[in-house]
Write a protein that holds these residues in place. Structure first.
Motif, PDB file in Angstrom:
ATOM      1  N   ASN A  54     -30.600  38.857  13.540  1.00 47.81           N
ATOM      2  CA  ASN A  54     -29.515  38.861  14.353  1.00 47.81           C
ATOM      3  C   ASN A  54     -30.167  40.145  14.314  1.00 47.81           C
ATOM      4  OD1 ASN A  54     -28.643  36.978  16.212  1.00 47.81           O
ATOM      5  ND2 ASN A  54     -27.430  36.957  14.138  1.00 47.81           N
ATOM      6  N   ASN A  55     -30.039  41.374  15.625  1.00 47.70           N
ATOM      7  CA  ASN A  55     -30.097  42.695  15.250  1.00 47.70           C
ATOM      8  C   ASN A  55     -28.627  43.890  15.062  1.00 47.70           C
ATOM      9  OD1 ASN A  55     -31.359  45.215  15.501  1.00 47.70           O
ATOM     10  ND2 ASN A  55     -31.948  44.839  17.654  1.00 47.70           N
ATOM     11  N   HIS A  56     -28.817  43.892  13.447  1.00 44.45           N
ATOM     12  CA  HIS A  56     -27.573  43.519  12.984  1.00 44.45           C
ATOM     13  C   HIS A  56     -27.090  45.226  12.957  1.00 44.45           C
ATOM     14  CE1 HIS A  56     -26.225  39.574  11.708  1.00 44.45           C
ATOM     15  NE2 HIS A  56     -27.313  39.993  11.616  1.00 44.45           N
ATOM     16  N   VAL A  57     -28.264  45.781  13.234  1.00 38.95           N
ATOM     17  CA  VAL A  57     -28.251  47.471  12.913  1.00 38.95           C
ATOM     18  C   VAL A  57     -27.564  48.057  14.748  1.00 38.95           C
ATOM     19  CG1 VAL A  57     -29.088  49.691  12.737  1.00 38.95           C
ATOM     20  CG2 VAL A  57     -29.814  48.111  10.623  1.00 38.95           C
ATOM     21  N   ALA A  58     -28.384  47.315  15.387  1.00 40.04           N
ATOM     22  CA  ALA A  58     -27.982  48.216  16.550  1.00 40.04           C
ATOM     23  C   ALA A  58     -26.974  47.544  17.086  1.00 40.04           C
ATOM     24  CB  ALA A  58     -29.537  47.328  17.402  1.00 40.04           C
ATOM     25  N   ALA A  59     -26.495  46.411  16.566  1.00 42.67           N
ATOM     26  CA  ALA A  59     -25.251  45.453  17.054  1.00 42.67           C
ATOM     27  C   ALA A  59     -23.417  46.424  16.911  1.00 42.67           C
ATOM     28  CB  ALA A  59     -25.762  44.126  17.275  1.00 42.67           C
ATOM     29  N   CYS A  60     -24.599  46.976  15.393  1.00 48.63           N
ATOM     30  CA  CYS A  60     -22.642  47.563  14.928  1.00 48.63           C
ATOM     31  C   CYS A  60     -23.267  48.688  15.628  1.00 48.63           C
ATOM     32  CB  CYS A  60     -23.280  46.804  13.215  1.00 48.63           C
ATOM     33  SG  CYS A  60     -22.689  45.828  12.807  1.00 48.63           S
ATOM     34  N   LYS A  61     -23.618  49.590  15.361  1.00 49.79           N
ATOM     35  CA  LYS A  61     -24.021  50.765  15.473  1.00 49.79           C
ATOM     36  C   LYS A  61     -23.709  50.942  17.322  1.00 49.79           C
ATOM     37  CE  LYS A  61     -27.395  54.538  16.822  1.00 49.79           C
ATOM     38  NZ  LYS A  61     -28.622  55.216  16.850  1.00 49.79           N
ATOM     39  N   GLU A  62     -24.070  49.731  18.039  1.00 55.94           N
ATOM     40  CA  GLU A  62     -23.192  50.442  20.028  1.00 55.94           C
ATOM     41  C   GLU A  62     -21.654  50.140  19.587  1.00 55.94           C
ATOM     42  OE1 GLU A  62     -24.256  47.873  24.216  1.00 55.94           O
ATOM     43  OE2 GLU A  62     -25.575  47.561  22.470  1.00 55.94           O
ATOM     44  N   LEU A  63     -21.785  48.819  18.999  1.00 54.63           N
ATOM     45  CA  LEU A  63     -20.195  48.539  19.063  1.00 54.63           C
ATOM     46  C   LEU A  63     -18.960  49.981  18.440  1.00 54.63           C
ATOM     47  CD1 LEU A  63     -17.752  46.809  18.843  1.00 54.63           C
ATOM     48  CD2 LEU A  63     -17.887  45.678  17.267  1.00 54.63           C
ATOM     49  N   THR A  64     -19.583  50.183  17.263  1.00 57.45           N
ATOM     50  CA  THR A  64     -18.990  51.310  17.137  1.00 57.45           C
ATOM     51  C   THR A  64     -18.725  53.084  18.179  1.00 57.45           C
ATOM     52  OG1 THR A  64     -19.122  50.337  14.724  1.00 57.45           O
ATOM     53  CG2 THR A  64     -18.831  52.793  14.448  1.00 57.45           C
ATOM     54  N   ASN A  65     -19.910  53.085  18.229  1.00 56.41           N
ATOM     55  CA  ASN A  65     -20.572  54.069  18.950  1.00 56.41           C
ATOM     56  C   ASN A  65     -18.861  53.717  20.192  1.00 56.41           C
ATOM     57  OD1 ASN A  65     -22.042  55.954  18.719  1.00 56.41           O
ATOM     58  ND2 ASN A  65     -23.991  55.027  18.945  1.00 56.41           N
ATOM     59  N   ILE A  66     -19.257  52.640  20.701  1.00 53.94           N
ATOM     60  CA  ILE A  66     -17.999  52.212  22.427  1.00 53.94           C
ATOM     61  C   ILE A  66     -16.841  52.642  21.817  1.00 53.94           C
ATOM     62  CG2 ILE A  66     -17.025  49.949  23.367  1.00 53.94           C
ATOM     63  CD1 ILE A  66     -20.148  49.571  23.069  1.00 53.94           C
ATOM     64  N   LEU A  67     -16.533  52.674  20.249  1.00 53.91           N
ATOM     65  CA  LEU A  67     -15.023  52.705  19.698  1.00 53.91           C
ATOM     66  C   LEU A  67     -14.674  53.594  19.670  1.00 53.91           C
ATOM     67  CD1 LEU A  67     -14.876  49.925  16.970  1.00 53.91           C
ATOM     68  CD2 LEU A  67     -13.982  49.279  19.144  1.00 53.91           C
ATOM     69  N   ILE A  68     -15.677  54.993  19.054  1.00 58.43           N
ATOM     70  CA  ILE A  68     -15.878  56.092  19.508  1.00 58.43           C
ATOM     71  C   ILE A  68     -15.556  56.292  20.488  1.00 58.43           C
ATOM     72  CG2 ILE A  68     -16.570  58.127  18.652  1.00 58.43           C
ATOM     73  CD1 ILE A  68     -17.945  56.906  16.232  1.00 58.43           C
ATOM     74  N   MET A  69     -16.477  55.896  21.550  1.00 61.39           N
ATOM     75  CA  MET A  69     -16.015  56.743  22.883  1.00 61.39           C
ATOM     76  C   MET A  69     -15.080  55.922  23.469  1.00 61.39           C
ATOM     77  SD  MET A  69     -20.573  56.937  24.351  1.00 61.39           S
ATOM     78  CE  MET A  69     -20.723  54.686  23.807  1.00 61.39           C
ATOM     79  N   LYS A  70     -14.259  55.097  23.199  1.00 60.44           N
ATOM     80  CA  LYS A  70     -12.838  55.243  23.789  1.00 60.44           C
ATOM     81  C   LYS A  70     -11.706  55.927  23.369  1.00 60.44           C
ATOM     82  CE  LYS A  70     -12.090  50.726  24.093  1.00 60.44           C
ATOM     83  NZ  LYS A  70     -11.210  50.544  25.294  1.00 60.44           N
ATOM     84  N   GLY A  71     -12.123  56.407  22.019  1.00 63.07           N
ATOM     85  CA  GLY A  71     -11.376  58.062  21.564  1.00 63.07           C
ATOM     86  C   GLY A  71     -10.861  57.668  19.607  1.00 63.07           C
TER      87      GLY A  71
END
Length: 341
Positions: free
Chosen positions: A172-189
């Motif tokens: 599974n593309n873990h690096v891209a997936a975990c990076k995307e989810l973490t980015n979303i959390l950060i962008m939510k403040g």
């Protein structure tokens, strides 16, 4: 030329090489050579054998086919022997996908349990020539299994990444997936993110951590090692990590997998800590383990069955000697739910 038909052919049973040999008045070796296309045999004799088996619907048994082609018609599925109850659904789903593709090739799947630093069962399977190829269900940072299979030159595919050159792997593309989810959390403040992970020696945990850290760097958030808790494999260690995270004032606990997330949620419930009111929770892997939680958990969604199917397809191409991609990365889905509102 008229030939006799054995009693076995007259009944409902499958005819054998012996039946064909007796009917045509030739040796079993000659029949085998005609079927396999190997060895010295006259064209006329070969044509007689092939015509006969076509007429009488001869279907060689897997053992007979294996002997003719020097194959076992088995592939090995190597599961971690230390899998927990919450780990098993992932490996079971992978195995379902593997079994589907194996059946299409008239192969059986031989399951072998192997512990991180005890590969004796795998060694026995390979050295006794019980399989034509192997699928590894877990990869390690320092992986004895990969080294052993490489040295024995048996076709194999890893479900999971490895740094070893030339190894065929699907992940599974873990690096891209975990990076995307973490980015979303950060962008939510959410700025104060803590990460709880399992065994640092497992490649999946290394790649998931890499995605998490890449997101922090991209968002100019300094990496604080004190907010990262690796090797949290037991309930006690996860409980201790949660206590420290709450004490340090984190806004969100990011869990590397469903097992850790389940334990975190149990700890928070026990301590009457509300989610997402007092702290938010997200998981880098979703499964049925988290399905009934309230509130629903923000997580990454993968398809283990498809992972198994693709791994098996690639293995068969490798067994045939065909060129395949060294690394295949599967897709993912970010599922945002109530635990991070």
């Amino acid at each position: 030329m008229e030939t006799n038909i054995s009693q076995n052919e007259k009944g409902t049973g499958r005819i054998t090489i012996s039946d064909v040999a007796d009917a045509l008045g030739i040796s079993k070796t000659t029949v085998s050579r005609a079927i396999s296309g190997k060895g010295r045999i006259g064209q006329e004799t070969r044509d007689r054998v092939l015509a006969y088996i076509k007429e009488h619907d001869y279907q060689p048994s897997p053992i007979a086919k294996g002997l003719a082609k020097s194959r076992t018609y088995n592939i090995g599925w190597v599961m971690p022997g230390d899998s927990t109850v919450t780990d098993l659904p992932f490996f079971q789903r992978c195995m379902m996908g593997i079994s589907e593709i194996a059946a299409l090739h008239d192969y059986d799947v031989l399951i072998t349990l192997v512990f991180d630093h005890d590969i004796s069962r795998l060694e026995k399977v390979v050295r006794n020539h019980k399989v034509d190829g192997v699928i590894l269900g877990r990869t390690l940072v320092e992986d004895e299994r990969v080294a052993f299979l490489n040295s024995n030159r048996i076709p194999f595919v890893t479900i999971g990444s490895t740094d070893v050159d030339g190894v065929i792997q699907i992940d599974n593309n873990h690096v891209a997936a975990c990076k995307e989810l973490t980015n979303i959390l950060i962008m939510k403040g959410i700025r104060k993110l803590a990460l709880i992970g399992g065994d640092a020696g497992h490649m999946v945990n290394r790649t998931r951590r890499q995605g998490f850290e890449e997101a922090l760097k991209e968002q100019n958030i300094p990496l604080n090692e004190e907010w990262i808790y690796m090797n949290s494999d037991s309930s006690a260690s996860i409980s201790h990590s949660v206590d420290e995270i709450l004490r340090n004032g984190a806004e969100c606990i990011v869990c590397m997998d469903d097992r850790i997330c389940y334990a975190v949620l149990e700890k928070l419930r026990k301590d009457n800590v509300s989610v997402p009111g007092q702290i938010k929770v997200a998981s880098f892997y979703n499964s049925q383990v988290l399905a009934n939680n309230q509130p629903p958990i923000t997580a990454l969604q993968y398809d283990p069955k498809e992972l198994g199917r693709e791994a098996c397809k690639i293995l068969f191409e490798s067994i045939k000697g065909n060129e395949v991609e060294q690394k295949t990365l599967m897709s993912y889905e970010v599922v945002l739910k109530g635990s991070t509102l």
